[in-house]
Design a protein around this motif. Sequence first.
Motif, PDB file in Angstrom:
ATOM      1  N   GLY A 117       5.264 104.376  99.171  1.00  0.00           N
ATOM      2  CA  GLY A 117       3.973 104.289  98.512  1.00  0.00           C
ATOM      3  C   GLY A 117       3.423 105.646  98.120  1.00  0.00           C
ATOM      4  N   LEU A 118       2.882 105.740  96.899  1.00  0.00           N
ATOM      5  CA  LEU A 118       2.109 106.900  96.477  1.00  0.00           C
ATOM      6  C   LEU A 118       0.644 106.484  96.503  1.00  0.00           C
ATOM      7  CD1 LEU A 118       4.093 108.304  93.400  1.00  0.00           C
ATOM      8  CD2 LEU A 118       4.031 109.226  95.712  1.00  0.00           C
ATOM      9  N   LEU A 119      -0.130 107.096  97.394  1.00  0.00           N
ATOM     10  CA  LEU A 119      -1.547 106.799  97.511  1.00  0.00           C
ATOM     11  C   LEU A 119      -2.353 108.027  97.127  1.00  0.00           C
ATOM     12  CD1 LEU A 119      -1.829 104.904 100.931  1.00  0.00           C
ATOM     13  CD2 LEU A 119      -1.208 103.997  98.695  1.00  0.00           C
ATOM     14  N   THR A 158      -0.856 101.959  94.823  1.00  0.00           N
ATOM     15  CA  THR A 158      -1.814 100.876  95.049  1.00  0.00           C
ATOM     16  C   THR A 158      -3.124 101.437  95.575  1.00  0.00           C
ATOM     17  OG1 THR A 158      -2.217  98.775  96.210  1.00  0.00           O
ATOM     18  CG2 THR A 158      -0.963 100.453  97.399  1.00  0.00           C
ATOM     19  N   HIS A 159      -4.217 100.726  95.270  1.00  0.00           N
ATOM     20  CA  HIS A 159      -5.515 101.033  95.868  1.00  0.00           C
ATOM     21  C   HIS A 159      -5.875 100.016  96.946  1.00  0.00           C
ATOM     22  CE1 HIS A 159      -6.316 104.377  93.383  1.00  0.00           C
ATOM     23  NE2 HIS A 159      -6.516 103.721  92.281  1.00  0.00           N
ATOM     24  N   PHE A 160      -5.030  99.006  97.168  1.00  0.00           N
ATOM     25  CA  PHE A 160      -5.237  98.060  98.254  1.00  0.00           C
ATOM     26  C   PHE A 160      -4.621  98.660  99.515  1.00  0.00           C
ATOM     27  CE2 PHE A 160      -5.461  95.066  94.688  1.00  0.00           C
ATOM     28  CZ  PHE A 160      -6.543  94.280  95.060  1.00  0.00           C
ATOM     29  N   MET A 161      -5.459  99.037 100.472  1.00  0.00           N
ATOM     30  CA  MET A 161      -4.929  99.691 101.656  1.00  0.00           C
ATOM     31  C   MET A 161      -4.128  98.739 102.538  1.00  0.00           C
ATOM     32  SD  MET A 161      -5.559 102.892 101.398  1.00  0.00           S
ATOM     33  CE  MET A 161      -5.141 102.584  99.671  1.00  0.00           C
ATOM     34  N   ASP A 162      -4.418  97.414 102.456  1.00  0.00           N
ATOM     35  CA  ASP A 162      -3.599  96.487 103.229  1.00  0.00           C
ATOM     36  C   ASP A 162      -2.192  96.386 102.614  1.00  0.00           C
ATOM     37  OD1 ASP A 162      -4.655  95.222 100.989  1.00  0.00           O
ATOM     38  OD2 ASP A 162      -4.733  93.251 101.914  1.00  0.00           O
ATOM     39  N   GLU A 163      -2.072  96.600 101.292  1.00  0.00           N
ATOM     40  CA  GLU A 163      -0.743  96.611 100.682  1.00  0.00           C
ATOM     41  C   GLU A 163       0.047  97.845 101.110  1.00  0.00           C
ATOM     42  OE1 GLU A 163      -1.368  94.096  96.558  1.00  0.00           O
ATOM     43  OE2 GLU A 163      -0.994  96.229  96.439  1.00  0.00           O
ATOM     44  N   ALA A 164      -0.649  98.953 101.345  1.00  0.00           N
ATOM     45  CA  ALA A 164       0.032 100.159 101.803  1.00  0.00           C
ATOM     46  C   ALA A 164       0.755  99.917 103.124  1.00  0.00           C
ATOM     47  CB  ALA A 164      -0.967 101.302 101.954  1.00  0.00           C
ATOM     48  N   GLU A 165       0.292  98.934 103.900  1.00  0.00           N
ATOM     49  CA  GLU A 165       0.931  98.615 105.180  1.00  0.00           C
ATOM     50  C   GLU A 165       2.363  98.092 104.983  1.00  0.00           C
ATOM     51  OE1 GLU A 165      -0.392  99.173 108.095  1.00  0.00           O
ATOM     52  OE2 GLU A 165      -2.559  98.816 108.086  1.00  0.00           O
TER      53      GLU A 165
END
Length: 585
Positions: free
Chosen positions: A367-369, A525-532
């Motif tokens: 992930g790139l956040l 992504t900007h959904f932090m639950d998706e970053a999981e």
Amino acid sequence: MTPGPVPDLGPDPFVRLSAVTKRFGAEAPALDAIDGTIAGGRITGLVGPDGAGKTTLIRLMTGLMLPDEGTVDVLGYDTRRNPAAIQAAIGYMPQRFGLYEDLSVQENLDLYADLRGLPKAERARTFGELLDFTDLHRFTTRLAGKLSGGMKQKLGLACALLRKPRLLLLDEPGVGVDPISRRDLWKMVENLTAEGIGVVWSTAYLEEAEACDHVFLLNQGRLLFSGPPHEMTDRVEDRVYRLSGIDGRRREQLARLLDEEGVVDGVIQGEAIRLVMKPGLSPPSPAKDGDKATSHAVVAAPRFEDAFVDMLGGGPGGRSKLAETQKTFTAEGGKPVIEARGLTKRFGDFTAADNITFDIPRGQIFGLLGPNGAGKSTTFKMLCGLLKPTAGEGRVAGFDLRRDAAEARNRLGYMAQKFSLYGDLSVIQNLNFFAGVYGLSRLAKRERIELMTQIFEFRSIHDMSAKDLPLGLKQRLALACAVLHEPEVLFLDEPTSGVDPITRREFWTHINGLVEKGVTVLVTTHFMDEAEYCDRISLIYRGRSIALGSPDEMKARVASKDIPDPTMEDAFIALVENSEANEAA
């Protein structure tokens, strides 16, 4: 901005909905007999999946659209009899960016001041307050089209507030906005409600719904729930579990658990799995190592999203028909599939990405956040071969992006941040076009398009223009086009921005399944639950990577006495703030 006093309307609600029904053609009603009231001085959330009726309801409140049956009263006015009085007293920020991208920030403010009839004598003071309120003072000469997603939303909010409204209607203002900018937007809106202004906030981000004072949950035009968010969350109390100590691959285990009897919903949460169970049932055990179970389950605090998915009947299950048809890619000598070595991109004297370095092994999600404008998309485009780096090198599937960009692109599938398909082409025409771009033979083209049509259920919409599809279907079509040629690498740039949680779960079921077949994924992504879901993450800020590691490692870095069990959003914000503090020191 410090809004002036709002006229006291007494105990009467700001909005009264009575048996409101709206139809479009012969389809089922977009809104079906909706009743409810909206009060001033608080945030009311409109929550629901794509096509639930949220935007239709907001447009009815503006008086721009009239109900077929029932009545909508706004600030004491009936929308049928006096829409002009309503429109003079409200602020409205539509879902699609309603500003002019080829005008500067100041020019947009000037234009909307003209449209809203703001007296010339009041403009300097009002503009100053709004620019302070939104922190856009430094950007008045920048074109709106050059703003980051968060800054665009702030400018849209400023334009909606040019004449102090009694009621502010915001249609999905958090879409495409990073956690820090979303937090800023919330602070602004909370300041407005403290002055008595009523706010309606439509959202697909359920952590936003949890922060509202009152929510309306809509689905297929019907009102399923109305009340404080905690009343909904309480419905799944003691039914949410966190399974840790998972033996084997989490994605494979999650797919199996989602198809177990009694499991309502499940997501990956770092190294653990989060499950929602039916009432009275305990969570099943993941697959065992021999005869010994290695995991354990503990009851977790419920979230609004858990209750939301439960009320809609559960998630889509763990089976991905797309992944079942995917050929398997195997690791070759442990070589990384994607490599970034000192990637740097300058535009004039501005450095958008500075010395970005990481590698991604076969069959992992990376992930790139980062905040809007941090350099994620620049890094992403360099690795796709769409942007030539100023310095450094990138490799995809063994091909150097400087010398062999065409060969590298043939190995990857790309799903752009903004809908990348051709809106004036139909669904079947888009599929045919992309099959041709990827060089599929006539037989392979026919077989793959038929397969995508079956998997994503496109048959009934084959002849529909892509631009007319609901957002969830657009994203399905974009994913189908990206995987037509069975790529070994997938680049996904904010692939689920704006779609509802059920559609997001369906999407990630496909992605998790593809990764189990050896596909390698790079995602923003900007959904932090998706970053999981990511195996590792690079957090990019001001063009530099400020943190690199697994989701659990990121959270552990910011754990403290005040926040002993931080979320990914807590970690995101804390790491960015720490970076700012270090730069200032």
